[in-house]
Design a protein around this motif. Sequence first.
Motif, PDB file in Angstrom:
ATOM      1  N   GLY A 169       0.817  -1.219   0.000  1.00 15.08           N
ATOM      2  CA  GLY A 169       0.000   0.000   0.000  1.00 15.08           C
ATOM      3  C   GLY A 169       0.844   1.259   0.000  1.00 15.08           C
ATOM      4  O   GLY A 169       2.067   1.215   0.165  1.00 15.08           O
ATOM      5  N   ARG A 170       0.166   2.375  -0.163  1.00 20.03           N
ATOM      6  CA  ARG A 170       0.827   3.683  -0.084  1.00 20.03           C
ATOM      7  C   ARG A 170       1.570   3.834   1.228  1.00 20.03           C
ATOM      8  O   ARG A 170       1.042   3.475   2.277  1.00 20.03           O
ATOM      9  N   GLU A 171       2.766   4.371   1.159  1.00 21.79           N
ATOM     10  CA  GLU A 171       3.588   4.720   2.328  1.00 21.79           C
ATOM     11  C   GLU A 171       4.128   3.507   3.086  1.00 21.79           C
ATOM     12  O   GLU A 171       4.659   3.652   4.184  1.00 21.79           O
ATOM     13  N   TYR A 172       3.971   2.309   2.526  1.00 17.99           N
ATOM     14  CA  TYR A 172       4.671   1.162   3.105  1.00 17.99           C
ATOM     15  C   TYR A 172       6.163   1.445   2.992  1.00 17.99           C
ATOM     16  O   TYR A 172       6.620   2.088   2.047  1.00 17.99           O
ATOM     17  N   VAL A 173       6.922   0.934   3.966  1.00 18.86           N
ATOM     18  CA  VAL A 173       8.375   1.170   3.964  1.00 18.86           C
ATOM     19  C   VAL A 173       9.074  -0.090   3.468  1.00 18.86           C
ATOM     20  O   VAL A 173       8.870  -1.176   4.027  1.00 18.86           O
ATOM     21  N   LEU A 174       9.856   0.053   2.414  1.00 23.81           N
ATOM     22  CA  LEU A 174      10.464  -1.120   1.772  1.00 23.81           C
ATOM     23  C   LEU A 174      11.972  -1.040   1.720  1.00 23.81           C
ATOM     24  O   LEU A 174      12.554   0.036   1.687  1.00 23.81           O
ATOM     25  N   LYS A 175      12.545  -2.238   1.680  1.00 20.90           N
ATOM     26  CA  LYS A 175      13.939  -2.350   1.248  1.00 20.90           C
ATOM     27  C   LYS A 175      13.871  -3.292   0.057  1.00 20.90           C
ATOM     28  O   LYS A 175      13.288  -4.392   0.163  1.00 20.90           O
ATOM     29  N   LEU A 232       9.802  -3.379   5.402  1.00 22.72           N
ATOM     30  CA  LEU A 232      10.347  -2.875   6.681  1.00 22.72           C
ATOM     31  C   LEU A 232       9.243  -2.423   7.617  1.00 22.72           C
ATOM     32  O   LEU A 232       9.368  -2.501   8.818  1.00 22.72           O
ATOM     33  N   ASN A 233       8.171  -1.924   7.027  1.00 22.75           N
ATOM     34  CA  ASN A 233       7.032  -1.523   7.851  1.00 22.75           C
ATOM     35  C   ASN A 233       5.824  -1.259   6.959  1.00 22.75           C
ATOM     36  O   ASN A 233       5.978  -0.786   5.836  1.00 22.75           O
ATOM     37  N   SER A 234       4.658  -1.578   7.491  1.00 24.61           N
ATOM     38  CA  SER A 234       3.459  -1.253   6.728  1.00 24.61           C
ATOM     39  C   SER A 234       2.991   0.134   7.174  1.00 24.61           C
ATOM     40  O   SER A 234       3.570   0.734   8.077  1.00 24.61           O
ATOM     41  N   ALA A 235       1.942   0.648   6.549  1.00 24.29           N
ATOM     42  CA  ALA A 235       1.458   1.986   6.908  1.00 24.29           C
ATOM     43  C   ALA A 235      -0.045   2.040   6.732  1.00 24.29           C
ATOM     44  O   ALA A 235      -0.596   1.400   5.838  1.00 24.29           O
ATOM     45  N   LYS A 236      -0.687   2.794   7.604  1.00 25.78           N
ATOM     46  CA  LYS A 236      -2.107   3.083   7.405  1.00 25.78           C
ATOM     47  C   LYS A 236      -2.241   3.949   6.154  1.00 25.78           C
ATOM     48  O   LYS A 236      -1.298   4.678   5.812  1.00 25.78           O
ATOM     49  N   ASN A 237      -3.408   3.909   5.545  1.00 25.32           N
ATOM     50  CA  ASN A 237      -3.612   4.769   4.383  1.00 25.32           C
ATOM     51  C   ASN A 237      -3.493   6.228   4.836  1.00 25.32           C
ATOM     52  O   ASN A 237      -4.185   6.639   5.760  1.00 25.32           O
ATOM     53  N   PRO A 294      -3.947  10.205   5.431  1.00 27.93           N
ATOM     54  CA  PRO A 294      -5.182  11.000   5.366  1.00 27.93           C
ATOM     55  C   PRO A 294      -5.207  11.997   4.206  1.00 27.93           C
ATOM     56  O   PRO A 294      -6.230  12.620   3.963  1.00 27.93           O
ATOM     57  N   PHE A 295      -4.088  12.181   3.526  1.00 33.71           N
ATOM     58  CA  PHE A 295      -4.085  13.024   2.322  1.00 33.71           C
ATOM     59  C   PHE A 295      -2.987  12.508   1.410  1.00 33.71           C
ATOM     60  O   PHE A 295      -2.098  11.757   1.855  1.00 33.71           O
ATOM     61  N   THR A 296      -3.058  12.882   0.146  1.00 35.91           N
ATOM     62  CA  THR A 296      -2.057  12.349  -0.788  1.00 35.91           C
ATOM     63  C   THR A 296      -0.725  13.050  -0.574  1.00 35.91           C
ATOM     64  O   THR A 296      -0.652  14.272  -0.449  1.00 35.91           O
ATOM     65  N   ILE A 297       0.311  12.205  -0.543  1.00 36.44           N
ATOM     66  CA  ILE A 297       1.639  12.735  -0.270  1.00 36.44           C
ATOM     67  C   ILE A 297       2.342  12.902  -1.613  1.00 36.44           C
ATOM     68  O   ILE A 297       3.141  12.075  -2.028  1.00 36.44           O
ATOM     69  N   GLU A 298       1.936  13.941  -2.320  1.00 35.65           N
ATOM     70  CA  GLU A 298       2.515  14.236  -3.616  1.00 35.65           C
ATOM     71  C   GLU A 298       2.697  15.728  -3.717  1.00 35.65           C
ATOM     72  O   GLU A 298       2.313  16.466  -2.816  1.00 35.65           O
ATOM     73  N   GLU A 299       3.263  16.159  -4.833  1.00 36.80           N
ATOM     74  CA  GLU A 299       3.511  17.588  -5.038  1.00 36.80           C
ATOM     75  C   GLU A 299       2.253  18.406  -4.686  1.00 36.80           C
ATOM     76  O   GLU A 299       2.286  19.312  -3.891  1.00 36.80           O
ATOM     77  N   HIS A 300       1.131  18.056  -5.309  1.00 43.15           N
ATOM     78  CA  HIS A 300      -0.123  18.716  -4.974  1.00 43.15           C
ATOM     79  C   HIS A 300      -0.948  17.759  -4.142  1.00 43.15           C
ATOM     80  O   HIS A 300      -1.196  16.637  -4.558  1.00 43.15           O
ATOM     81  N   THR A 301      -1.341  18.232  -2.972  1.00 46.61           N
ATOM     82  CA  THR A 301      -2.051  17.336  -2.074  1.00 46.61           C
ATOM     83  C   THR A 301      -3.513  17.731  -1.998  1.00 46.61           C
ATOM     84  O   THR A 301      -3.873  18.871  -2.318  1.00 46.61           O
ATOM     85  N   ASP A 302      -4.344  16.806  -1.557  1.00 48.49           N
ATOM     86  CA  ASP A 302      -5.756  17.123  -1.375  1.00 48.49           C
ATOM     87  C   ASP A 302      -6.038  17.479   0.084  1.00 48.49           C
ATOM     88  O   ASP A 302      -7.172  17.700   0.460  1.00 48.49           O
ATOM     89  N   GLY A 303      -4.994  17.530   0.918  1.00 49.53           N
ATOM     90  CA  GLY A 303      -5.199  17.793   2.353  1.00 49.53           C
ATOM     91  C   GLY A 303      -5.347  19.273   2.640  1.00 49.53           C
ATOM     92  O   GLY A 303      -4.583  20.086   2.128  1.00 49.53           O
ATOM     93  N   GLY A 304      -6.310  19.625   3.487  1.00 50.58           N
ATOM     94  CA  GLY A 304      -6.457  21.018   3.923  1.00 50.58           C
ATOM     95  C   GLY A 304      -5.407  21.347   4.976  1.00 50.58           C
ATOM     96  O   GLY A 304      -4.725  20.461   5.495  1.00 50.58           O
ATOM     97  N   ASP A 305      -5.307  22.659   5.315  1.00 53.10           N
ATOM     98  CA  ASP A 305      -4.282  23.119   6.262  1.00 53.10           C
ATOM     99  C   ASP A 305      -4.293  22.360   7.585  1.00 53.10           C
ATOM    100  O   ASP A 305      -3.262  21.910   8.061  1.00 53.10           O
ATOM    101  N   ASP A 306      -5.489  22.231   8.169  1.00 60.41           N
ATOM    102  CA  ASP A 306      -5.567  21.624   9.495  1.00 60.41           C
ATOM    103  C   ASP A 306      -5.114  20.178   9.483  1.00 60.41           C
ATOM    104  O   ASP A 306      -4.390  19.734  10.363  1.00 60.41           O
ATOM    105  N   LEU A 307      -5.550  19.478   8.443  1.00 53.92           N
ATOM    106  CA  LEU A 307      -5.203  18.064   8.345  1.00 53.92           C
ATOM    107  C   LEU A 307      -3.688  17.906   8.173  1.00 53.92           C
ATOM    108  O   LEU A 307      -3.051  17.056   8.801  1.00 53.92           O
ATOM    109  N   ARG A 308      -3.130  18.753   7.343  1.00 52.60           N
ATOM    110  CA  ARG A 308      -1.691  18.656   7.100  1.00 52.60           C
ATOM    111  C   ARG A 308      -0.889  19.032   8.347  1.00 52.60           C
ATOM    112  O   ARG A 308       0.173  18.491   8.598  1.00 52.60           O
ATOM    113  N   MET A 309      -1.426  19.967   9.142  1.00 55.03           N
ATOM    114  CA  MET A 309      -0.732  20.339  10.380  1.00 55.03           C
ATOM    115  C   MET A 309      -0.808  19.210  11.403  1.00 55.03           C
ATOM    116  O   MET A 309       0.124  18.975  12.154  1.00 55.03           O
TER     117      MET A 309
END
Length: 581
Positions: A66-72, A102-107, A109-124
Amino acid sequence: MLRTHTCGELNTKQIGQQVTLCGWVQRSRDLGGMTFIDLRDRYGITQLVFNMETDAILCENARQLGREYVLKITGIVTERSNKNLKMPTGEIEVTVSQIHLLNSAKNPPFTIEEHTDGGDDLRMKYRYLDLRRTSVRANMELRHKMAQETRKYLDSRMFMEVETPVLIKSTPEGARDFIVPSRMNAGEFYALPQSPQTFKQLLMVAGIDRYFQIVKCFRDEDLRADRQPEFTQIDCEMSFVEQEDILEMFEGMVRHLFQSVKQVDIPALPRMTYEDAMNQYGNDKPDIRFEMKFVYISELVKGKNFRVFDDAETVVGINVTGAASYTRKQLDELTEFVKRPQVGATGLVYARYQDDGTVKSSVDKFYDEQELKKWTIAFNSNPGDLMLILAGEKNKTRKALSELRLEMGGRMGLRNKEIFAPLWVIDFPLVEWNAESSRWFAMHHPFTAPKPDEMHLLETDPGSVHANAYDMVINGVEVGGGSIRIHDKSIQQKMFRILGFSDTEAQDQFGFLMNAFEFGAPPHGGIAFGFDRLCSLFGGAESIRDFIAFPKNNAGRDIMIDSPSAVSQQQLEELNILLKK
Ligand code: ASP
């Protein structure tokens, strides 16, 4: 290290090589026979490829990630058939032979890309995820570089980095202090420094000669987008100097930063007196990327039965090049703009210098063509230009026109973020009268020295005395300010008296400094730069928040760690504090 390379460094040179990478899954694409994963770390993104035909099990496993899983992963660097020349690693991909989760990750809460869909509060709230985004990380990198280059420059000029305390004494210096209760001294409080001002002066008395510190400062003020309760200064002080030495030294620092961080050459900084800045731009931090200077036309327009102008203390305007085509609707918008409470004008008069050479104004009833022609001369206006005029009480009107000028600069595309126009504003008044509390306030701070040749006016006419105080302004933003200091006890005492302190109060609050002045204080002066602001300016952003790893929101809260927060009854008791019910 768990890896042989970073996700940002592989290119065609390593083709055929076996490599091991670590990182986070940015995204994966499943194209039937093939699966692609973008693996991200601080240094970049590398495309991983899994092939159903060559290793079906591995490919199946890859599809579960999934997204944000940590891999080697380990694999072979291969040339891409579909190259992406926009990415540093875009000519290669890694054909994976082993995945180690190396580790799994919860989905997230916003897309971690150049342009995100997360609002200010969520990102903070999830700032550690926001910081994974390339653009936010780039801001941190810029800040790091700025700090390193600042240290390099100042170190090379013999400045010594000295830390000053964070738990200090509450003193009425300008803003409100944050205070910290003392457990060991019941009923007494420390304050967090608004700046290390008195300490750096004491360091000069101590003979440190040249001091700097990249330091946290704290001010308990109402917040705006460009303010934080805790912020960072590049704080500096020098002994045996005059104003000129400081201006040269720190102009040098800022030019060094522009050169080393942005590869921009900045010519010698122009200097403008406070008075000129206020007269020409209505602002002590003028944006000089564009002209549009104020034109005063009281004499020209009074006595023509137009009450608004006749009754006004000041009639002042700007000429906007090429804006005569502004429509009625656009002009109405501008009128609305100047009438906003933050701007504070009561109305707007305009005159279009039309392409055919005639002038059309909103006050044609009072001013005929011949009169209006005189305006065009005063404004140095050409056909195609628009004159915008405000009238009223002098200070209020200049302030409003300053806002309108900036608005027009923006509308006309004259405020390009990649153009930098720094200047020094100098010769500030020493004190300014505050009608509300009917007393003098220090324009910079109470330690600022009056100009020596105006010293004799200090007691009789303090309002007319100027200070050896200076601000550095870039693109309408005050990035730094400082002054030559008082180093004589009796002058410092006099200053406190002017500012309304009784001798006892002054001794109580600043006795430590005045006493130190009795032990051989050298002439000294300094400056402090708002480091967060300087970074945001270099980064082309409006808000300083983007350049602070863990900023607070407008209510002064850190919503990630949920602070401020209540403390236990036991803590309160230890501190001898009883909360109001
Ligand atoms: N301490 C001052 C400030 O924080 C700067 C200075 O005078 O050096 O504004």
